[in-house]
Enzyme design. Structure first.
Site, PDB file in Angstrom:
ATOM      1  N   TYR A 159      42.759  50.708  15.060  1.00 15.89           N
ATOM      2  CA  TYR A 159      42.950  52.495  14.508  1.00 15.89           C
ATOM      3  C   TYR A 159      43.550  51.993  12.739  1.00 15.89           C
ATOM      4  O   TYR A 159      43.386  53.352  12.505  1.00 15.89           O
ATOM      5  CB  TYR A 159      43.883  52.659  15.433  1.00 15.89           C
ATOM      6  CG  TYR A 159      44.217  52.700  16.621  1.00 15.89           C
ATOM      7  CD1 TYR A 159      43.514  51.906  17.320  1.00 15.89           C
ATOM      8  CD2 TYR A 159      44.916  54.433  17.267  1.00 15.89           C
ATOM      9  CE1 TYR A 159      43.575  53.215  19.208  1.00 15.89           C
ATOM     10  CE2 TYR A 159      44.207  54.668  17.877  1.00 15.89           C
ATOM     11  CZ  TYR A 159      43.930  54.054  19.012  1.00 15.89           C
ATOM     12  OH  TYR A 159      43.895  54.437  19.790  1.00 15.89           O
ATOM     13  N   LYS A 226      44.799  38.600  23.174  1.00 18.56           N
ATOM     14  CA  LYS A 226      43.015  38.512  22.930  1.00 18.56           C
ATOM     15  C   LYS A 226      43.130  37.283  22.126  1.00 18.56           C
ATOM     16  O   LYS A 226      41.719  37.455  21.980  1.00 18.56           O
ATOM     17  CB  LYS A 226      42.342  39.633  22.978  1.00 18.56           C
ATOM     18  CG  LYS A 226      41.238  39.949  23.882  1.00 18.56           C
ATOM     19  CD  LYS A 226      41.364  39.033  25.947  1.00 18.56           C
ATOM     20  CE  LYS A 226      39.574  38.729  25.776  1.00 18.56           C
ATOM     21  NZ  LYS A 226      39.824  38.698  27.472  1.00 18.56           N
ATOM     22  N   ASP A 280      43.108  40.964  29.468  1.00 18.74           N
ATOM     23  CA  ASP A 280      42.381  40.961  30.397  1.00 18.74           C
ATOM     24  C   ASP A 280      43.271  40.971  31.616  1.00 18.74           C
ATOM     25  O   ASP A 280      43.187  41.174  32.726  1.00 18.74           O
ATOM     26  CB  ASP A 280      41.327  40.434  30.425  1.00 18.74           C
ATOM     27  CG  ASP A 280      41.168  39.179  30.414  1.00 18.74           C
ATOM     28  OD1 ASP A 280      40.684  38.922  29.519  1.00 18.74           O
ATOM     29  OD2 ASP A 280      42.236  38.306  30.648  1.00 18.74           O
ATOM     30  N   ASP A 304      46.951  50.621  24.054  1.00 19.30           N
ATOM     31  CA  ASP A 304      46.736  51.751  24.034  1.00 19.30           C
ATOM     32  C   ASP A 304      46.530  51.854  25.526  1.00 19.30           C
ATOM     33  O   ASP A 304      47.068  53.067  26.347  1.00 19.30           O
ATOM     34  CB  ASP A 304      44.991  52.455  23.245  1.00 19.30           C
ATOM     35  CG  ASP A 304      44.572  53.222  23.261  1.00 19.30           C
ATOM     36  OD1 ASP A 304      45.865  54.057  23.289  1.00 19.30           O
ATOM     37  OD2 ASP A 304      42.852  53.661  22.845  1.00 19.30           O
TER      38      ASP A 304
END
Ligand code: NAD
Length: 414
Positions: A159, A226, A280, A304
């Site tokens: 972002y 992640k 995930d 988000d």
């Protein structure tokens, strides 16, 4: 401070910061932005409910003096700009504010006002509490197990907006540097985006999440990342999180590993558990084992997706509240958009803005008033008095207008 269009209320005092803490007077001036589309309807309704809760909780000793700040379409009419400097000044000056949704024109190249605001004021934590209320339609069998507060980093990661279109001079220049000097290998002529994540940016977000957990009697903070794939950005976020917990808050935290290795699975008195999950698997676990999660700290993009996905588990973004918070300045906001289709119809669900106001009251330390709104909401919705969006998913519901819903809430405060 003088303003061109903003009128400070004639009574009330500004919030200040003393010795690193917010000083909230009994009669504080708080900023509010009506917002576009359904904004005026839900703001009017919510103001009525918040004021009633404060009056009831403190018997007239405390009251909020609201100061209207202009952004979006209303600001465009007054200043010729949807994002006037004066609004930013007012958010800094008043310290605590709340805003309705704003319309972002599609196409014209205009940056989202919401994103600009977060970056200009350095509101680095996007805070989203998500919990279930009995009676609110949910796709889960046990939605009551969902009770999390998500802290999403607001200023870094993808972002940050550092990206270059495929085939542009900038992308070619960067490609040459990456291939020639850094020996990177990728398709020629790619679009390129950067994912900057700093120790400073990660730690200040995680610090806020852990402090929140400690101050509010929460049990754990989960770092969602992640890092198995993006080792030096997302992986570093995780490592910085554990490092911060150990070095700054070691006496008040315990890692999940230590919990089982040293403490037999039971956290020592007064300590919260710090754990981490890969993004995930987190989506799966939030569906299958939501009770295991409490406060969550995560980089921007994961946050988000996760915020909206978790909100959908317990009633959708229509009632999920949010706040963008810096070191002190906080702008609470409805998390949905301006739903232009329903503008001016007195039909929309004020839930998201209403609960953003509950967050605001908590931020002021006015827990009694915050609790009154939450309890009244629980009672009214459990009694099946709801706006159209919930009514169509509930059997035997009584559909009411936005304003009538607000009146029902005030009535339910007793
Ligand atoms: P939206 O959230 O405005 O509306 C999508 C649909 O969700 C609506 O048609 C309606 O069916 C439902 N909905 C949303 N809020 C509701 C409420 N309070 N009560 C009942 N139903 C509700 O999303 P959009 O249509 O994609 O965006 C419209 C505008 O809002 C765009 O200009 C967009 O950029 C802007 N937007 C602003 C914010 C913000 O200010 N934080 C967030 C998202 C979108």
């Amino acid at each position: 401070m003088s303003y061109q269009h903003i009128r400070l209320p004639s009574s009330g005092e500004k919030i200040s910061i003393q010795n690193g803490r917010l000083q909230v007077p009994d009669q504080p001036i708080i900023g509010y932005v009506e917002g576009d589309g359904i904004g005026p309807d839900i703001t009017r309704a919510s103001l009525k409910v918040w004021n009633a809760a404060v009056a009831k909780a403190y018997g007239g000793k405390r009251a909020i003096h609201w100061c209207e700040v202009y952004l979006g379409e209303k600001a465009a009419g007054l200043y010729g700009s949807a994002f006037p400097d004066e609004a930013v000044k007012a958010f800094e000056d008043l310290i605590v504010s709340i805003k309705g949704p704003l319309t972002t024109p599609v196409g014209g190249g205009m940056r989202s006002i919401n994103v600009s605001l977060r970056q200009t004021l350095d509101l680095y934590a996007c805070v989203r509490p998500v919990r279930h209320f009995p009676g609110v339609p949910s796709p889960l069998r046990h939605p009551e197990q969902v009770d999390v507060v998500i802290f999403r980093e607001n200023t870094e990661d993808v972002y940050a907006g550092i990206e270059y279109p495929a085939g542009s001079d900038e992308a070619w220049k960067l490609e040459r540097f990456l291939k020639d000097e850094m020996k990177a290998d990728f398709q020629a002529g790619s679009a390129l985006g950067l994912k900057p994540m700093s120790e400073f940016g990660s730690k200040r977000l995680i610090r806020k999440a852990i402090r929140y957990a400690l101050d509010n009697g929460r049990k754990s903070v989960t770092l969602v990342h992640k890092g198995n794939i993006m080792k030096y950005t997302e992986g570093a976020f995780r490592n910085w999180g554990y490092e911060l917990a150990r070095t700054e808050l070691g006496g008040q935290t315990v890692t999940e590993d230590e919990l089982y290795a040293v403490h037999g699975g039971k956290p020592p008195e007064g300590r919260i558990v710090i754990k981490d999950r890969i993004a995930d698997i987190m989506f799966q676990q939030m569906l299958l084992r939501p009770a295991e999660f409490d406060v969550i700290a995560t980089p921007n993009l994961n946050g988000d997706y996760l915020s909206d996905a978790v909100a959908a588990e317990v009633g959708g973004v229509g009632i999920a509240p949010g706040g963008n918070i810096g070191d002190y300045v906080a702008v609470f906001e409805a998390t949905h958009g301006s739903a232009p289709k329903y503008a001016g119809l007195d039909k929309a669900n004020p839930g998201s803005l209403l609960f953003s106001g509950v967050m605001l009251l908590d931020y002021l330390g006015w827990k009694e008033a915050a609790a009154l709104v939450t309890e009244a909401y629980g009672r009214v919705v459990a009694g099946k008095t709801v706006t159209y969006d919930f009514a169509r998913q509930m059997e035997g519901a009584r559909e009411v207008k936005t304003s009538e819903f607000a009146e029902a809430l005030v009535g339910a405060m007793g």
